[in-house]
Design a protein around this motif. Structure first.
Motif, short mmCIF file in Angstrom:
data_model
loop_
_atom_site.label_atom_id
_atom_site.label_comp_id
_atom_site.label_asym_id
_atom_site.label_seq_id
_atom_site.Cartn_x
_atom_site.Cartn_y
_atom_site.Cartn_z
N ILE A 127 -27.77 14.12 -26.18
CA ILE A 127 -27.28 13.67 -24.72
C ILE A 127 -26.76 14.86 -24.14
CG2 ILE A 127 -25.64 12.21 -23.62
CD1 ILE A 127 -25.39 10.57 -26.03
N MET A 128 -27.37 15.50 -23.22
CA MET A 128 -26.83 16.74 -22.55
C MET A 128 -26.44 16.37 -21.02
SD MET A 128 -29.86 19.21 -23.69
CE MET A 128 -31.26 18.34 -22.76
N VAL A 129 -25.28 16.99 -20.70
CA VAL A 129 -24.60 16.84 -19.47
C VAL A 129 -24.95 18.37 -18.62
CG1 VAL A 129 -22.73 16.57 -18.22
CG2 VAL A 129 -22.71 15.34 -20.24
N MET A 130 -25.90 17.91 -17.57
CA MET A 130 -26.49 19.24 -17.02
C MET A 130 -25.72 19.31 -15.56
SD MET A 130 -28.88 19.84 -19.01
CE MET A 130 -29.74 21.28 -18.23
N THR A 131 -25.70 20.46 -15.04
CA THR A 131 -25.69 20.74 -13.62
C THR A 131 -26.91 21.12 -13.00
OG1 THR A 131 -25.05 23.15 -13.98
CG2 THR A 131 -23.28 21.75 -14.11
N TYR A 132 -26.78 21.00 -11.58
CA TYR A 132 -28.06 21.12 -10.85
C TYR A 132 -28.45 22.65 -10.61
CZ TYR A 132 -27.24 16.29 -9.43
OH TYR A 132 -27.36 14.86 -9.52
N GLY A 139 -16.78 18.42 -18.79
CA GLY A 139 -16.46 19.63 -17.75
C GLY A 139 -16.97 19.51 -16.48
N CYS A 140 -17.10 18.16 -15.86
CA CYS A 140 -18.10 18.03 -14.66
C CYS A 140 -16.80 18.25 -13.39
CB CYS A 140 -18.54 16.75 -14.27
SG CYS A 140 -20.12 16.62 -15.62
N PRO A 161 -17.46 14.82 -10.36
CA PRO A 161 -18.46 14.68 -11.54
C PRO A 161 -19.68 14.17 -11.02
CG PRO A 161 -17.01 13.02 -11.95
CD PRO A 161 -16.19 13.69 -10.79
N THR A 162 -19.92 13.20 -9.92
CA THR A 162 -21.11 12.50 -9.79
C THR A 162 -21.82 13.35 -8.97
OG1 THR A 162 -20.23 11.55 -8.07
CG2 THR A 162 -20.43 10.29 -10.03
N ALA A 163 -21.36 14.54 -8.25
CA ALA A 163 -21.98 15.24 -7.24
C ALA A 163 -22.40 16.61 -8.11
CB ALA A 163 -21.17 15.86 -6.26
N LYS A 164 -21.83 16.74 -9.27
CA LYS A 164 -21.98 18.17 -10.01
C LYS A 164 -23.18 17.83 -11.01
CE LYS A 164 -19.63 21.97 -12.34
NZ LYS A 164 -18.33 22.35 -13.01
N CYS A 165 -22.89 16.70 -11.65
CA CYS A 165 -23.41 16.34 -13.11
C CYS A 165 -24.43 15.47 -13.27
CB CYS A 165 -22.61 16.25 -14.21
SG CYS A 165 -21.16 17.78 -14.48
N PHE A 166 -25.51 15.66 -14.12
CA PHE A 166 -26.47 14.29 -14.26
C PHE A 166 -26.47 14.63 -15.87
CE2 PHE A 166 -29.47 17.88 -13.49
CZ PHE A 166 -30.44 17.63 -14.48
#
Length: 918
Positions: free
Chosen positions: A732-737, A773-774, A778-783
């Motif tokens: 499970i990876m938390v990515m930024t754009y 660390g979002c 967080p919803t605007a920075k991460c997926f």
């Protein structure tokens, strides 16, 4: 072991050795009033013949659906001249057989009336012994205007009471009263297609001659108990009227891999009389054998046997035989309480095949062409059904406003393991119930059921599309006299269609409508109080006012047999039928092609809910970007909804919702280049949705989602019965754009349990994103990106998956490029496969590859994906020899969300912050 009722596949039309003369081929088409006289083809149709003759251009170009509407208001005559051999003329019976006339016509032979037709789904036969001569026989089919005929029948009925609807919605740009004709209902227009009210001899014509009896077809019933096989055959034999009797024998044989399983014969005597020309003969046999069963795609192999039937006259002068391939299978519609202790929670609804319960993964099918004579093209049917199979689907619903498909369609479904939910051809209307109409329907149902009964792919019969809901919910004003229209409804679908089906085929279940509440609909008098009750039967669900990417907005039914969202076809598709000035949002062309009321505005609103798009109604570039974004929205919405249904297989809420066992999205294919719900474009190219279907219908799926209480969960879904000790590892990876490096990675593992999704991760979403660390938004920075770990020999490939947490921000151009094209290599199936290397400078969302349209259609191994690594290898598969490496390299293009947003706004960099504020 309980007895199993089984059916066998594809019995073709009866054929008699040496006595059938095809009358297909070149005919003449005439319309004296317009001075039209030109060559024609049978099977065929007027629109096709006029186009071939140069009197019409491309029927699908711009506004030609309206420009060419005059064709449907004219009367047309097909004529052929043929000779007959002395051997045929000496036969006792000579019959001209029309396998499909579309629709209202008089048939004449040598200027003598043979009879009339008014049902394109009925086989018509006319005795012609006394009218034929050795040479110069002239056969005419005088076809009346379908639109004029339908209007006349409507007016005649309206003298008693109106049978609604009076017309289709104005947005359809269609014609009225198609419900008064037994023809393809969509030919007068639908919300996904144009009006081309077809006219023609759309299926084959033949001259049939015999002395005794013609074997038309055979239906089969099979039961098995501990390898003891019992088979019952019902032979339909055609004779002329008369006195006396015909003596012969019936022979049935079964062969598998060149080994004869059985050959059985019995004597049979047909007693003739002056009133009947059809006779039934039964044939029973028993044997012992290890029969191998036919299974749907993904559940097992599609074992097919060879079978033949014969009727041989006792004097040996005549032998009539049928050859077919078939598969042994049993299908049963299961409606059982979901909770034995609380029956108010409703009942299950799914098809059990060979004793197996499984999730039905599929799609709705409309005719492959708006012109019926073109709808059975082998290349098209094979391509579409292969796409169904390749996307891991196991069922298609042949929708009730189209056609009973060709023998080839069902043969291919048998071959590919695609079960068929078969509607009868009644859709979105009330229908008349006069004596002549019902008699025609009885003939239609009997003939079509006998033709299709033996295909193992056909799993369930359904009386109509949406007419129960239309009646109960007063779509067409039936509330003014509900009891009258309900009586008509029961007369047509229960007293006529259901009884005809049950009399012909006792091997499958019948539901009166789709959707319906199954047994509860029956209990409530065949029109349920609430036809959309999610605790019973199937549902059709469309809601364009919700955020389609939010899984909490969807209900939890037993079986979702229709659901969908629209998208535009690719720009290349539209360019084939448009002028350059047409390709802006505000054009008359774009408005005209959208037949769903308010559909274009809905597409824009749905796109803007989740992506930073600003509409410019007069910009070509902006419309091109909208096309791309509409396909993203469609794919994402159907992905979200379908995964929701798959996750609900083992769910049972306190209110009884859950136990979902089927998802068939609307729709697979297109009949023209226009906005629709399809996942495959008119020319066969896959939209983004079909690539997504291949993933969201994968046999093993990791599905991330957010619950209504704000939890983040991952469900592991398996259609394969693994040992529960087998574990699937994943990241499970938390990515930024803007970075290839995950903010946070967590390893996880899960069990895989057949038909029981396993919740392998469950976390508070806010806490999870905070830990990752979002930041404050967080919803605007991460997926979230889900990547399965290395696969084992036991677990087949599992697709990556992802979850967006809110409205997606604008993304930079990512420097996407196809940096390498290698190959081709020849696959085991005989296709050419190329290897592609895709590279980028920054993460790219919804990466989309295309090959130029001058190349034959091919398919990528994946498309529309999120590129979170710098390099990714893909494949492109196409027909052998269709393209060279150099040609493919020059023809490839690639884009992404960032590229499209930049193009649509005129910027070449990331969009201003106020455009994508969440």
């Amino acid at each position: 072991m309980r007895p199993q009722l089984m059916v066998l596949a594809a019995l073709c039309c009866g054929s008699t050795l040496g006595i059938t003369q095809p009358l297909d081929g070149e005919w003449r088409l005439n319309n004296p009033g317009r001075a039209i006289h030109l060559p024609a083809r049978v099977p065929g149709g007027v629109y096709s013949d006029l186009q071939s003759g140069g009197l019409l251009n491309d029927t699908l170009y711009r506004f030609n659906d309206e420009e060419y509407r005059w064709v449907a208001y004219e009367n047309w005559t097909y004529t052929t001249t043929f000779n007959v051999s002395q051997n045929m003329l000496q036969k006792r019976h000579l019959v001209i057989v029309f396998h499909g006339v579309d629709t209202v016509a008089d048939i004449l032979l040598n200027d003598q009336m043979l009879g009339s037709t008014d049902n394109m789904f009925v086989r018509y036969q006319f005795p012609v012994k006394n009218l034929l001569r050795a040479s110069g026989n002239v056969l005419k089919v005088e076809l009346a205007s379908p639109t004029v005929s339908a209007a006349a029948r409507y007016r005649e009925q309206a003298r008693r009471y109106v049978v609604p609807p009076p017309c289709v919605d104005e947005a359809y740009h269609g014609e009225c009263h198609v419900n008064f004709l037994r023809k393809m209902q969509a030919s007068f227009a639908w919300d996904w297609g144009p009006a081309f009210p077809s006219v023609g001899v759309w299926r084959s014509v033949e001259l049939l001659s015999y002395d005794g009896a013609n074997l038309r077809d055979v239906t089969v019933r099979y039961t098995e108990v501990n390898k003891n096989i019992s088979m019952d055959f019902d032979y339909l034999l055609e004779t002329g009227t008369g006195e006396g009797q015909i003596e012969g024998k019936l022979v049935a044989s079964l062969v598998y891999n060149d080994t004869t399983v059985f050959t059985s014969e019995r004597n049979h005597t047909i007693k003739l009389n002056s009133n009947e020309t059809e006779h039934h003969a039964s044939h029973h046999l028993s044997f012992q054998d290890d029969i191998e069963l036919w299974y749907p795609n993904g559940l097992g192999k599609q074992k097919m046997y060879n079978m033949s039937f014969q009727f041989i006259s006792n004097n040996g002068t005549e032998k009539i035989q049928i050859h077919t391939r078939y598969g042994f299978v049993t299908h049963k519609l299961i409606e059982e309480p979901v909770d034995e202790k609380d029956v108010t929670k409703g009942t299950t609804f799914h098809i059990r095949t060979n004793g197996l319960d499984y999730f039905h993964k599929g799609v709705n099918w409309i005719p492959a062409n708006i012109l019926p004579e073109r709808a059975s093209d082998e290349k098209t049917l094979r391509s579409l059904l292969q796409a169904v199979r390749d996307a891991h689907m196991n069922i298609v619903r042949v929708w009730g406003g189209g056609l009973y498909e060709s023998d080839l369609f069902y043969d291919l479904a048998d071959e590919y393991g695609i079960t068929v939910w078969q509607d009868f051809m009644f859709a979105c209307s009330m229908y008349p119930v006069g004596a002549e109409f019902l008699a025609s329907v009885r003939a239609e149902v009997s003939q079509q059921v006998r033709r299709l009964q033996s295909h193992p792919s056909v799993a369930v019969w359904a009386g109509n599309n949406e007419n129960e809901g239309a009646l109960r919910d007063n779509w067409y004003g039936t509330g003014s006299d509900f009891q009258l229209y309900k009586k008509d409804y029961v007369t047509l679908y229960v007293d006529t269609i259901m009884k005809s089906v049950q009399a012909t085929d006792g091997t499958r279940d019948f539901v009166v409508s789709s959707p319906s509440n199954g047994w509860k609909t029956v209990k409530e008098g065949y029109v349920a109080e609430n036809p959309g009750d999610v605790l019973y039967g199937d549902i059709h669900y469309y809601n364009y006012d919700i955020n389609g990417w939010d899984s909490t907005r969807y209900s939890v039914p037993r079986f979702s047999s229709e659901y969908g969202f629209q998208s535009y076809p690719s720009l290349g598709s539209l360019q084939e039928v448009a002028e350059p000035s047409d390709l802006v949002f505000s054009s008359k062309f774009v408005s005209h092609r959208q037949h769903h009321p308010s559909g274009n505005d809905e597409i824009v609103q749905q796109v803007q809910r989740n992506m930073p798009f600003t509409l410019n109604e007069s910009s070509v570039e902006n419309f091109a970007s909208l096309i791309f974004l509409s396909q993203i929205n469609q794919a994402m919405s159907i992905k979200t909804e379908t995964e929701h249904y798959r996750r609900s297989q083992s769910l049972l809420t306190a209110a009884g919702q859950g136990r979902t066992m089927g998802a068939m999205y609307w729709q697979l294919n297109d009949v023209w280049q226009a906005p629709s719900w399809s996942s495959i474009e008119f020319d066969g190219r896959w939209k983004m949705l079909h690539y997504y279907a291949k993933n969201f219908f994968a046999p093993v799926l990791l599905s991330p989602y957010v619950t209504s209480d704000g939890s983040f969960e991952v469900a592991a879904i398996s259609d394969i019965d693994y040992n529960e000790t087998v574990r699937l590892n994943f990241d499970i990876m938390v990515m930024t754009y803007d970075s290839f490096t995950p903010l946070y990675t967590e390893q996880a593992a899960t069990r895989l349990v057949l038909n029981k999704p396993v919740i392998s991760i469950s976390k508070n979403m806010n806490n999870f994103l905070s830990t990752a660390g979002c930041g404050s938004e967080p919803t605007a920075k991460c997926f979230i990106y889900i990547r399965p770990a290395a696969f084992t020999d036991i677990i087949e490939e599992v697709p990556d998956n992802f979850l967006f947490l809110g409205r997606v921000p604008g993304a930079r151009r990512s420097g996407l490029a196809v940096s390498e094209v290698a190959g081709p290599n020849r696959t085991a199936s005989g296709e050419d496969r190329f290897s592609l290397l895709l590279t980028c400078d920054a993460p790219a969302l919804w990466v989309w590859l295309e090959a130029a349209r001058h190349l034959p259609p091919g398919r990528f191994s994946d498309n529309g994906f999120q590129l979170v690594v710098r390099r990714r290898r893909l494949t492109y598969t196409t027909a052998p020899g269709a393209v060279t490496t150099e040609q493919l390299r020059a023809a490839l293009s690639v884009t992404s969300l960032g590229d499209q947003l930049a193009a649509s706004s005129g910027h070449s960099h990331s969009l201003p912050a106020d455009v994508y504020t969440v």
